[in-house]
Scaffold this motif. Structure first.
Motif, mmCIF file in Angstrom:
data_model
loop_
_atom_site.group_PDB
_atom_site.id
_atom_site.type_symbol
_atom_site.label_atom_id
_atom_site.label_comp_id
_atom_site.label_asym_id
_atom_site.label_seq_id
_atom_site.Cartn_x
_atom_site.Cartn_y
_atom_site.Cartn_z
ATOM 1 N N MET A 18 0.822 -1.058 -0.176
ATOM 2 C CA MET A 18 0.223 -0.074 -0.052
ATOM 3 C C MET A 18 0.909 1.495 -0.042
ATOM 4 N N ALA A 19 0.476 2.251 -0.958
ATOM 5 C CA ALA A 19 1.194 3.444 -1.039
ATOM 6 C C ALA A 19 0.993 4.450 -0.075
ATOM 7 N N TYR A 20 1.731 5.226 0.406
ATOM 8 C CA TYR A 20 1.458 6.419 1.409
ATOM 9 C C TYR A 20 0.527 7.401 0.453
ATOM 10 N N ALA A 21 -0.465 7.988 1.430
ATOM 11 C CA ALA A 21 -1.614 8.507 0.822
ATOM 12 C C ALA A 21 -2.016 9.795 1.785
ATOM 13 N N LYS A 22 -2.729 10.766 1.224
ATOM 14 C CA LYS A 22 -3.145 11.726 2.218
ATOM 15 C C LYS A 22 -4.456 11.353 2.802
ATOM 16 N N GLN A 23 -5.493 10.421 2.398
ATOM 17 C CA GLN A 23 -6.644 10.197 2.771
ATOM 18 C C GLN A 23 -6.607 8.760 2.899
ATOM 19 N N ILE A 24 -7.067 7.996 3.779
ATOM 20 C CA ILE A 24 -7.202 6.546 3.923
ATOM 21 C C ILE A 24 -8.198 6.115 4.643
ATOM 22 N N VAL A 25 -8.958 4.656 4.003
ATOM 23 C CA VAL A 25 -9.944 4.037 4.587
ATOM 24 C C VAL A 25 -9.531 2.578 4.889
ATOM 25 N N ILE A 26 -9.628 2.140 6.253
ATOM 26 C CA ILE A 26 -9.513 0.832 6.298
ATOM 27 C C ILE A 26 -10.326 -0.169 5.867
ATOM 28 N N LYS A 27 -9.713 -1.267 5.511
ATOM 29 C CA LYS A 27 -10.309 -2.291 4.594
ATOM 30 C C LYS A 27 -11.463 -2.680 5.612
ATOM 31 N N GLY A 28 -12.735 -2.788 4.931
ATOM 32 C CA GLY A 28 -13.804 -3.135 5.278
ATOM 33 C C GLY A 28 -14.747 -1.850 6.333
ATOM 34 N N ASP A 29 -14.091 -0.783 6.455
ATOM 35 C CA ASP A 29 -14.787 0.147 7.294
ATOM 36 C C ASP A 29 -15.267 1.186 6.429
ATOM 37 N N GLN A 30 -16.089 2.124 6.720
ATOM 38 C CA GLN A 30 -16.768 3.193 6.108
ATOM 39 C C GLN A 30 -15.830 4.540 6.317
ATOM 40 N N ALA B 236 -14.159 -13.778 12.773
ATOM 41 C CA ALA B 236 -15.064 -14.779 13.777
ATOM 42 C C ALA B 236 -15.473 -13.756 15.043
ATOM 43 N N ASP B 237 -14.219 -13.204 15.621
ATOM 44 C CA ASP B 237 -14.346 -12.347 16.823
ATOM 45 C C ASP B 237 -14.381 -10.479 16.495
ATOM 46 N N ALA B 238 -15.168 -10.463 15.426
ATOM 47 C CA ALA B 238 -15.383 -9.046 14.730
ATOM 48 C C ALA B 238 -15.583 -7.892 15.825
ATOM 49 N N GLN B 239 -16.527 -8.080 16.759
ATOM 50 C CA GLN B 239 -16.928 -7.215 17.726
ATOM 51 C C GLN B 239 -15.805 -6.842 18.693
ATOM 52 N N LEU B 240 -15.125 -7.783 19.120
ATOM 53 C CA LEU B 240 -13.833 -7.483 20.066
ATOM 54 C C LEU B 240 -12.596 -6.650 19.341
ATOM 55 N N ILE C 241 -13.064 -4.775 16.571
ATOM 56 C CA ILE C 241 -13.705 -3.530 16.084
ATOM 57 C C ILE C 241 -13.499 -2.720 17.357
ATOM 58 N N GLU C 242 -14.011 -3.179 18.677
ATOM 59 C CA GLU C 242 -13.823 -2.223 19.677
ATOM 60 C C GLU C 242 -12.421 -1.780 20.084
ATOM 61 N N GLN C 243 -11.508 -2.699 20.006
ATOM 62 C CA GLN C 243 -10.004 -2.368 20.228
ATOM 63 C C GLN C 243 -9.528 -1.492 19.331
ATOM 64 N N LEU C 244 -10.040 -1.686 17.935
ATOM 65 C CA LEU C 244 -9.432 -0.664 16.668
ATOM 66 C C LEU C 244 -10.262 0.658 17.061
ATOM 67 N N ASN C 245 -11.173 0.770 17.315
ATOM 68 C CA ASN C 245 -11.932 2.121 17.944
ATOM 69 C C ASN C 245 -11.350 2.932 18.869
ATOM 70 N N TYR C 246 -10.884 1.967 19.877
ATOM 71 C CA TYR C 246 -10.194 2.733 20.942
ATOM 72 C C TYR C 246 -8.930 3.391 20.563
#
Length: 114
Positions: free
Chosen positions: A1-13, A88-92, A94-99
């Protein structure tokens, strides 16, 4: 992945950019390591119960001029980009990522676009 000014994490909005108020000393305070060429790198585990076990990793790299960055979630070995929203443990995870993202926003490293 190249460096960019704006990024979206894969699967996120959500779209992220570097904050205009970003400072090198803040990056060091948050645990970023500085490479010989001046790039800042942060790597954090997304395993909330056992952070030292093999699991998904959040990686963020910022260029020395603090203008562009890379941000992604990788497999345990750090080689493959993954979509934690389909795990499988998506919620756990995602919670850690959001933190982690929340901390980076609070300290004016990242800014979420509306």
């Amino acid at each position: 992945m190249a460096y960019a000014k704006q990024i979206v994490i894969k699967g996120d909005q959500r779209q992220y950019v570097l904050s205009d108020d970003i400072k090198k000393y803040t990056l060091r305070d948050l645990g970023f390591t500085e490479s010989k060429n001046g790039k800042f790198q942060l790597e954090r585990s997304l395993e909330p119960n056992a952070p030292f076990n093999a699991g998904f990793k959040f990686k963020l790299a910022i260029t020395a001029d603090l203008k562009t960055f890379k941000m992604l979630i990788t497999s345990a070995n750090g080689l493959n980009e993954v979509n934690i929203y389909k795990s499988a443990d998506a919620q756990l995870h995602i919670e850690q990522l959001n933190y982690i993202l929340g901390q980076l926003e609070q300290r004016h490293v990242l800014q979420q676009l509306d």
